[in-house]
Design a protein around this motif. Structure first.
Motif, PDB file in Angstrom:
ATOM      1  N   MET A   1     -14.688 -27.140  30.078  1.00 55.16           N
ATOM      2  CA  MET A   1     -16.165 -27.066  31.005  1.00 55.16           C
ATOM      3  C   MET A   1     -16.782 -25.753  30.650  1.00 55.16           C
ATOM      4  O   MET A   1     -16.005 -24.636  30.381  1.00 55.16           O
ATOM      5  N   LYS A   2     -17.887 -25.486  30.830  1.00 56.94           N
ATOM      6  CA  LYS A   2     -18.824 -24.373  30.984  1.00 56.94           C
ATOM      7  C   LYS A   2     -18.883 -23.687  31.954  1.00 56.94           C
ATOM      8  O   LYS A   2     -17.923 -24.239  32.785  1.00 56.94           O
TER       9      LYS A   2
ATOM     10  N   ASN B   1      -7.348 -28.189  51.959  1.00 57.10           N
ATOM     11  CA  ASN B   1      -6.870 -27.904  50.802  1.00 57.10           C
ATOM     12  C   ASN B   1      -7.626 -27.438  49.480  1.00 57.10           C
ATOM     13  O   ASN B   1      -7.407 -27.339  48.255  1.00 57.10           O
ATOM     14  N   LEU B   2      -9.148 -27.338  50.075  1.00 56.40           N
ATOM     15  CA  LEU B   2     -10.080 -26.828  48.761  1.00 56.40           C
ATOM     16  C   LEU B   2      -9.584 -25.289  48.698  1.00 56.40           C
ATOM     17  O   LEU B   2      -9.093 -24.637  49.620  1.00 56.40           O
ATOM     18  N   PRO B   3     -10.175 -24.690  47.486  1.00 52.99           N
ATOM     19  CA  PRO B   3     -10.079 -23.255  47.359  1.00 52.99           C
ATOM     20  C   PRO B   3     -10.921 -22.442  48.306  1.00 52.99           C
ATOM     21  O   PRO B   3     -12.091 -23.140  48.711  1.00 52.99           O
ATOM     22  N   ASP B   4     -10.539 -21.280  48.578  1.00 49.30           N
ATOM     23  CA  ASP B   4     -11.547 -20.481  49.252  1.00 49.30           C
ATOM     24  C   ASP B   4     -13.106 -20.232  48.818  1.00 49.30           C
ATOM     25  O   ASP B   4     -14.011 -20.524  49.333  1.00 49.30           O
ATOM     26  N   LYS B   5     -12.896 -20.124  47.639  1.00 44.50           N
ATOM     27  CA  LYS B   5     -14.131 -20.041  46.668  1.00 44.50           C
ATOM     28  C   LYS B   5     -14.206 -21.147  45.786  1.00 44.50           C
ATOM     29  O   LYS B   5     -13.181 -21.823  45.233  1.00 44.50           O
ATOM     30  N   PRO B   6     -15.365 -21.701  45.382  1.00 42.12           N
ATOM     31  CA  PRO B   6     -15.634 -22.758  44.232  1.00 42.12           C
ATOM     32  C   PRO B   6     -14.655 -22.282  43.111  1.00 42.12           C
ATOM     33  O   PRO B   6     -14.715 -21.294  42.332  1.00 42.12           O
TER      34      PRO B   6
ATOM     35  N   GLN C   1     -15.061 -23.679  40.260  1.00 40.79           N
ATOM     36  CA  GLN C   1     -16.439 -23.798  39.322  1.00 40.79           C
ATOM     37  C   GLN C   1     -17.568 -23.941  39.879  1.00 40.79           C
ATOM     38  O   GLN C   1     -17.772 -24.518  40.913  1.00 40.79           O
ATOM     39  N   THR C   2     -18.594 -23.239  39.224  1.00 39.82           N
ATOM     40  CA  THR C   2     -19.823 -23.296  39.929  1.00 39.82           C
ATOM     41  C   THR C   2     -20.455 -24.633  40.164  1.00 39.82           C
ATOM     42  O   THR C   2     -20.467 -25.496  39.291  1.00 39.82           O
ATOM     43  N   GLY C   3     -20.703 -25.059  41.548  1.00 40.24           N
ATOM     44  CA  GLY C   3     -21.353 -26.615  41.801  1.00 40.24           C
ATOM     45  C   GLY C   3     -20.039 -27.360  42.296  1.00 40.24           C
ATOM     46  O   GLY C   3     -20.719 -28.476  42.819  1.00 40.24           O
ATOM     47  N   ARG C   4     -19.174 -26.780  42.433  1.00 35.26           N
ATOM     48  CA  ARG C   4     -17.991 -27.424  42.937  1.00 35.26           C
ATOM     49  C   ARG C   4     -17.943 -27.207  44.688  1.00 35.26           C
ATOM     50  O   ARG C   4     -18.321 -26.106  44.956  1.00 35.26           O
TER      51      ARG C   4
ATOM     52  N   GLU D   1     -29.557 -18.876  42.963  1.00 34.74           N
ATOM     53  CA  GLU D   1     -29.202 -20.247  43.487  1.00 34.74           C
ATOM     54  C   GLU D   1     -27.528 -20.046  43.971  1.00 34.74           C
ATOM     55  O   GLU D   1     -27.209 -20.850  44.464  1.00 34.74           O
ATOM     56  N   HIS D   2     -26.987 -19.190  43.022  1.00 37.85           N
ATOM     57  CA  HIS D   2     -25.403 -19.165  43.061  1.00 37.85           C
ATOM     58  C   HIS D   2     -25.055 -17.752  43.924  1.00 37.85           C
ATOM     59  O   HIS D   2     -24.119 -17.167  43.608  1.00 37.85           O
ATOM     60  N   SER D   3     -26.017 -17.035  44.619  1.00 38.37           N
ATOM     61  CA  SER D   3     -25.639 -15.878  45.337  1.00 38.37           C
ATOM     62  C   SER D   3     -24.703 -16.029  46.376  1.00 38.37           C
ATOM     63  O   SER D   3     -24.065 -17.080  46.806  1.00 38.37           O
ATOM     64  N   SER D   4     -24.424 -14.685  46.895  1.00 40.87           N
ATOM     65  CA  SER D   4     -23.275 -14.709  48.178  1.00 40.87           C
ATOM     66  C   SER D   4     -23.902 -15.557  49.046  1.00 40.87           C
ATOM     67  O   SER D   4     -23.006 -15.913  50.323  1.00 40.87           O
ATOM     68  N   GLU D   5     -25.308 -16.099  49.368  1.00 41.04           N
ATOM     69  CA  GLU D   5     -25.594 -16.516  50.740  1.00 41.04           C
ATOM     70  C   GLU D   5     -25.661 -18.191  50.271  1.00 41.04           C
ATOM     71  O   GLU D   5     -25.762 -18.878  51.241  1.00 41.04           O
ATOM     72  N   SER D   6     -25.395 -18.336  49.114  1.00 40.82           N
ATOM     73  CA  SER D   6     -25.286 -19.987  48.728  1.00 40.82           C
ATOM     74  C   SER D   6     -23.907 -20.524  48.895  1.00 40.82           C
ATOM     75  O   SER D   6     -23.122 -19.998  48.287  1.00 40.82           O
ATOM     76  N   ILE D   7     -23.607 -21.539  49.692  1.00 34.80           N
ATOM     77  CA  ILE D   7     -22.374 -21.941  50.091  1.00 34.80           C
ATOM     78  C   ILE D   7     -22.320 -23.216  48.935  1.00 34.80           C
ATOM     79  O   ILE D   7     -21.031 -23.538  48.448  1.00 34.80           O
ATOM     80  N   PHE D   8     -23.292 -24.056  48.917  1.00 31.76           N
ATOM     81  CA  PHE D   8     -22.907 -25.260  48.289  1.00 31.76           C
ATOM     82  C   PHE D   8     -24.421 -25.789  47.292  1.00 31.76           C
ATOM     83  O   PHE D   8     -25.465 -25.804  48.318  1.00 31.76           O
TER      84      PHE D   8
END
Length: 568
Positions: free
Chosen positions: A1-2, A199-204, A206-209, A271-278
């Protein structure tokens, strides 16, 4: 994946899946989604990828925005709205079980829920390392909960797993279905999100997950929403508060933080800054984006948010000339949603200390053509053409300017301040849909959830604490001494904080982002605030409108009695 999650549609006839190593699209025809496929490494990955893809129906397309944005205190309709949109905003007879806008969430969400069921039921047998398998199943749990949360907020009681009452993968079509009690649906959502948050990781990954933060944020919101529903539990507000607080207190663990400048929050590229969760992802690659006219979903999955709020600037004149033409900066003027007077003049009354009005709305347009036949005398390309100062103006002020001034009294259903937070200047052509990711969960909303839950528990001091973080951030303007503005924006008297105050604050932070109809229903304020602030809907809105109608096609195709929501 990219570097970002590319999403492909998941259909009965054909399954598209991404290989985990080279980012290429492989195709493997399948006559049916069978359990054995979900037990493979490719099957579990393809199922989760497909389930993400379905969220494109929910965030950004015109239909999903019509049923969440208009008909509220924030937005009514512009003069470009379609018949369905006009009816939904006006709460007239056209808001019925035959209104096509209610088909998309009903028809699609259950399809993707069943895909998640397949991943959750059979994924544990997939030939993958344990960590990857656990993560993918947790992502499916988050997504299943997300789809059900949208359904229960929209329609109330809905079938759990297409009517079986048990969350399991369905392989056999059936013409029988039952609506499960609202409490059962919320219980299933909370079970899924609790597992996903574990069970999810603390951080995504991959972007978008989805990440642990996304599951916790949504879980806090689910508790807050259930507390205002017929299924409310005595500890819902406490659980909402504790879950949101845990996310805030441990923000560094989850890679979260509020941006210093509110002007950066919705800026393209953030769109993927520290303020963006999902986020719901889009891409300029039309093979993956599903926005091409030949794609299975076509326009139903397009992110059209960029031009749904855009006024008809290209026909406006100065001295009989039209100096502004359609271009990439000003978006395509579809005029579906027009901001209400309340939003512009009351919610955003403070345009001096609060930066959020300027950073949310476009109020100036510049002449963008060199065609002399379109330019009034004394105006050149690049000069101000139209300006909306947000206040009353005198005849003398108008006469002194070579550009056209629109005071609030001059706004029409075709020309009004343009909500610019979805603007996309990098799309392939001026009439193309956006390829920006749509921000679904923001860290700023986590603070608002904590504040609302605290207020509803009678703890105004904590509510003030969380609100002041956002309000003081809103006072910031780069390069200026903001001390006076911060003082003016800081809440010092807890008694000013009411549910209406928090709803106003939500508008200033999140207006137009597909929260508002749900917010007003959750807080029991829909009827009151539509009557007060939405002139088209005021005369018609009734108690039944706190739920949407079950699509008539569902009722017609079910052999057993499938009850409609009251009043429809």
């Amino acid at each position: 994946m990219k570097s970002f999650l590319k999403l492909s549609a998941f259909y009965i006839a054909t399954v598209l899946f991404l290989s985990g190593c080279n980012g290429k699209l492989d195709e493997e025809p399948k006559s049916i989604l069978v359990p054995s496929y979900f037990k493979t490494a490719q099957g579990i990955d393809a199922g989760v990828t497909a389930a993400y893809s379905g969220l494109r129906y929910q965030y950004g397309p015109e239909g999903s925005m019509i049923i969440t944005v208009s008909g509220t205190d924030e937005f009514s309709v512009g003069d470009g709205a379609n018949t369905d949109g006009v009816s939904i905003n006006a709460y007239n007879a056209g808001l019925s079980a035959d209104n096509g806008q209610f088909l998309t969430p009903w028809n699609n969400n259950f399809t993707y829920i069943n895909t998640c069921n397949g991943v959750i039921d059979f994924g544990p047998e997939a030939n993958l390392d344990a960590a990857t398998r656990t993560r993918l199943i947790a992502e499916a749990q988050y997504l299943r909960a997300h789809y059900y949360f949208l359904l229960v907020q929209t329609y109330g009681a809905v079938p759990l797993d297409l009517g079986s009452g048990v969350l399991k993968f369905n392989t056999n079509p059936t013409s029988q279905s039952e609506r499960s009690p609202v409490g059962d649906v919320y219980a299933a959502i909370i079970t899924d999100l609790t597992a996903a948050a574990t069970n999810l990781p603390d951080k995504p990954f991959q972007t978008g997950r989805a990440s642990k933060a996304a599951a916790k944020h949504l879980l806090a919101k689910v508790y807050l929403t259930r507390a205002g529903s017929v299924a409310k539990q005595s500890d819902d507000y406490q659980r909402a508060f504790e879950t949101a607080k845990e996310l805030i207190d441990n923000k560094s663990v989850y890679g979260l933080n509020l941006l210093q400048d509110f002007g950066d929050v919705n800026k393209q590229g953030q769109e993927h800054s520290s303020e963006s969760i999902f986020t719901v992802e889009h891409t300029s690659d039309l093979v993956f984006n599903e926005s091409d006219v030949n794609a299975p979903a076509s326009g139903l999955k397009e992110n059209r948010s960029l031009y749904l709020f855009t006024p008809y600037y290209e026909i406006q004149t100065v001295g009989g000339k039209s100096p502004v033409i359609r271009d990439m900066n000003y978006q395509r003027p579809w005029r579906r949603f027009a901001p209400t007077s309340w939003l512009l003049n009351t919610a955003f009354a403070d345009k001096t200390n609060d930066s959020r009005y300027d950073n949310t709305f476009r109020t100036v347009w510049f002449a963008n053509t060199s065609d002399a036949s379109r330019l009034p005398a004394g105006m050149s390309m690049g000069d101000t053409a139209f300006y909306m100062p947000g206040r009353a103006v005198t005849d003398a002020e108008r006469a002194a300017k070579k550009y056209r001034i629109y005071a609030p009294s001059d706004y029409t259903k075709g020309m009004y301040p343009h909500m610019k937070k979805f603007d996309d200047t990098k799309r392939a052509a001026v009439n193309y849909s956006s390829t920006r990711a749509f921000m679904v969960h923001k860290f700023s909303e986590t603070y608002l959830i904590a504040a609302e839950a605290a207020l509803m528990m009678g703890n105004k001091e904590d509510a003030v604490t969380y609100l002041n973080v956002l309000r003081q951030r809103a006072a910031y303007r780069p390069g200026k001494d903001n001390s006076a503005a911060i003082t003016a924006m800081t809440i010092t008297d807890p008694n000013v904080v009411t549910l209406d105050f928090i709803l106003d604050e939500r508008s200033r932070e999140l207006c137009g982002e597909q929260h508002r109809w749900f917010d007003l229903v959750r807080t029991g304020k829909l009827i009151e605030r539509v009557k007060l602030y939405n002139p088209e809907g005021a005369a018609n809105i009734q108690e039944r409108h706190t739920l949407r109608p079950i699509p008539q096609s569902q009722i017609n195709l079910t052999v057993n009695e499938f009850p409609q929501n009251p009043g429809y």
